[in-house]
Design an enzyme around this catalytic site. Structure first.
Site, PDB file in Angstrom:
ATOM      1  N   ASP A  26       6.557  42.007  45.723  1.00  0.00           N
ATOM      2  CA  ASP A  26       5.511  41.797  44.727  1.00  0.00           C
ATOM      3  C   ASP A  26       5.783  42.809  43.613  1.00  0.00           C
ATOM      4  O   ASP A  26       6.643  43.688  43.747  1.00  0.00           O
ATOM      5  CB  ASP A  26       4.144  42.021  45.387  1.00  0.00           C
ATOM      6  CG  ASP A  26       3.010  41.915  44.398  1.00  0.00           C
ATOM      7  OD1 ASP A  26       3.032  41.007  43.558  1.00  0.00           O
ATOM      8  OD2 ASP A  26       2.097  42.772  44.449  1.00  0.00           O
TER       9      ASP A  26
ATOM     10  N   ASP B 146       3.004  44.180  40.809  1.00  0.00           N
ATOM     11  CA  ASP B 146       1.891  45.108  40.562  1.00  0.00           C
ATOM     12  C   ASP B 146       1.438  45.796  41.851  1.00  0.00           C
ATOM     13  O   ASP B 146       1.257  45.147  42.885  1.00  0.00           O
ATOM     14  CB  ASP B 146       0.704  44.352  39.955  1.00  0.00           C
ATOM     15  CG  ASP B 146       1.011  43.853  38.556  1.00  0.00           C
ATOM     16  OD1 ASP B 146       1.774  44.512  37.836  1.00  0.00           O
ATOM     17  OD2 ASP B 146       0.490  42.774  38.181  1.00  0.00           O
TER      18      ASP B 146
ATOM     19  N   ASP C 157      -1.241  43.949  34.150  1.00  0.00           N
ATOM     20  CA  ASP C 157      -2.187  43.158  33.355  1.00  0.00           C
ATOM     21  C   ASP C 157      -3.386  43.998  32.926  1.00  0.00           C
ATOM     22  O   ASP C 157      -3.735  44.056  31.747  1.00  0.00           O
ATOM     23  CB  ASP C 157      -2.666  41.940  34.156  1.00  0.00           C
ATOM     24  CG  ASP C 157      -1.636  40.825  34.187  1.00  0.00           C
ATOM     25  OD1 ASP C 157      -0.802  40.762  33.266  1.00  0.00           O
ATOM     26  OD2 ASP C 157      -1.669  40.021  35.133  1.00  0.00           O
TER      27      ASP C 157
ATOM     28  N   ASP D  99       2.414  37.472  40.420  1.00  0.00           N
ATOM     29  CA  ASP D  99       1.430  36.762  39.595  1.00  0.00           C
ATOM     30  C   ASP D  99       1.203  37.483  38.263  1.00  0.00           C
ATOM     31  O   ASP D  99       0.203  37.231  37.590  1.00  0.00           O
ATOM     32  CB  ASP D  99       0.104  36.622  40.360  1.00  0.00           C
ATOM     33  CG  ASP D  99      -0.765  35.507  39.799  1.00  0.00           C
ATOM     34  OD1 ASP D  99      -0.258  34.713  38.979  1.00  0.00           O
ATOM     35  OD2 ASP D  99      -1.955  35.428  40.172  1.00  0.00           O
TER      36      ASP D  99
ATOM     37  N   ASP E 110       1.024  43.966  48.522  1.00  0.00           N
ATOM     38  CA  ASP E 110      -0.216  44.746  48.624  1.00  0.00           C
ATOM     39  C   ASP E 110      -1.458  43.882  48.625  1.00  0.00           C
ATOM     40  O   ASP E 110      -2.506  44.305  49.118  1.00  0.00           O
ATOM     41  CB  ASP E 110      -0.309  45.734  47.456  1.00  0.00           C
ATOM     42  CG  ASP E 110      -0.575  45.024  46.132  1.00  0.00           C
ATOM     43  OD1 ASP E 110      -1.720  45.029  45.667  1.00  0.00           O
ATOM     44  OD2 ASP E 110       0.367  44.428  45.578  1.00  0.00           O
TER      45      ASP E 110
END
Length: 325
Positions: free
Chosen positions: A74, A76, A85, A163, A244
């Site tokens: 992942d 972030d 973001d 994402d 996470d």
């Protein structure tokens, strides 16, 4: 007597031809193609039970698989120690996003929400350069750079499934000079339009996975990546998934007993794993290895390289919790 000797002579020749031909197969570099063909034809003439296709059948070699270990990250709060973001919210007037914008947020509509945030920042004079300067403040998570540098090259592949968006990820990876470690990055596509406003689109629109948001099913992406690599003759004897958040549960659920799931301590995935097992009987088969810094992951994943080549990848490679084809 003469007939018997002739028959024995023929058998001896057949035996010699067979022995010579099989010696040629064991040491092919010592024999020319013409020599091999000549021996094959001699065998066919001497013994009708032999044929050219039958003789050369042992030469068909099974294509060997290129076996590796796959690391999936992942972005972030995993590769980086922030949420890219929300980090740029500080660029808004007064460093705050107005309530009218916050009301647009929906649990499964993050991409649309961020598109409105980017539009708001642009309307308030925030430029591409301002955004990149802000992103330069973000740091990699402790130990991640060493992890990426230490994983044996040629025996592993690293990919990102996130994402976030392509502009943020590309910029931050390039800022730290670690972009070359990743074979693929799967995320929501973004770009600056002609007016200088950052725009973003959904990676895909899905309705098959209730564990994921409508714009990004990480488990589906992981499954497709593995299928595409199998077509290119690459298999993964072990997969390590590092994440996470709640949206990292779907890919984690698909992993097999030979794999590793790395949920970050203190983040939502750690609490979500036992919750889903208790409430929905969704139990992860892979080994669960909580982590705080990159070294925690590196120490576990390096052990997998000791067995590389001695273990076979499971078939099917991933668990199939539901049909998402």
């Amino acid at each position: 007597m003469i007939i018997k000797r002739a028959s024995e002579s023929k058998r001896r020749k057949q035996s010699w031809w067979r022995e010579d031909f099989h010696r040629s197969l064991s040491t092919p570099m010592r024999y020319s193609v013409a020599r091999l063909t000549s021996l094959a034809r001699s065998l066919c003439k001497a013994d009708l039970s032999w044929s050219i296709p039958r003789i050369f059948q042992p030469l068909k070699m099974e294509e060997t698989k290129n076996e590796k270990i796959l690391l999936v990250f992942d972005f972030d709060h995993t590769l980086i120690d922030s949420n890219s973001d929300t980090y740029i919210y500080k660029l808004a007037p007064g460093g705050k996003i107005p309530d009218s914008l916050k009301s647009l947020y929906r649990k499964d509509g993050w991409t649309h929400y961020m598109a409105e945030i980017f539009k708001y920042l642009h309307e308030n004079g925030i430029t591409k350069e301002d955004i990149f300067k802000c992103l330069n403040e973000i740091q990699l998570t402790n130990g991640m750079e060493k992890l990426l540098n230490s994983v044996p090259k040629g025996k592993s592949e690293c990919i990102i499934i996130s994402d976030a968006n392509s502009v943020f990820i590309d910029h931050i990876l390039n800022n730290f000079g670690v972009q070359h470690h990743f074979r693929e990055v799967f995320t929501n596509p973004a770009k600056f339009n002609d007016e200088g406003c950052l725009t973003i689109e959904m990676y895909h629109l899905q309705n098959w996975c209730t564990l994921s948001t409508k714009n990004l099913c990480k488990g589906h992406i992981l499954a497709n990546y593995i299928k595409s690599r199998e077509k290119e003759n690459v298999t993964f004897s072990s997969i390590g998934y590092v994440g996470d958040g709640v949206n990292d549960f779907c890919p984690s659920l698909r992993l097999q007993e030979c794999d590793l799931v790395f949920p970050r301590r203190g983040y939502s995935l750690m609490q979500h794993i036992p919750k889903m097992e208790t409430e929905q009987n969704l139990k992860i088969k892979a080994n669960i290895c909580p982590w705080e810094i990159g070294k925690d992951i590196l120490d576990r994943i390096l052990l997998r390289f000791d067995n590389l080549g001695s273990t076979k990848a499971p078939v099917p490679r991933l668990c199939i919790p539901f049909d998402d084809s």
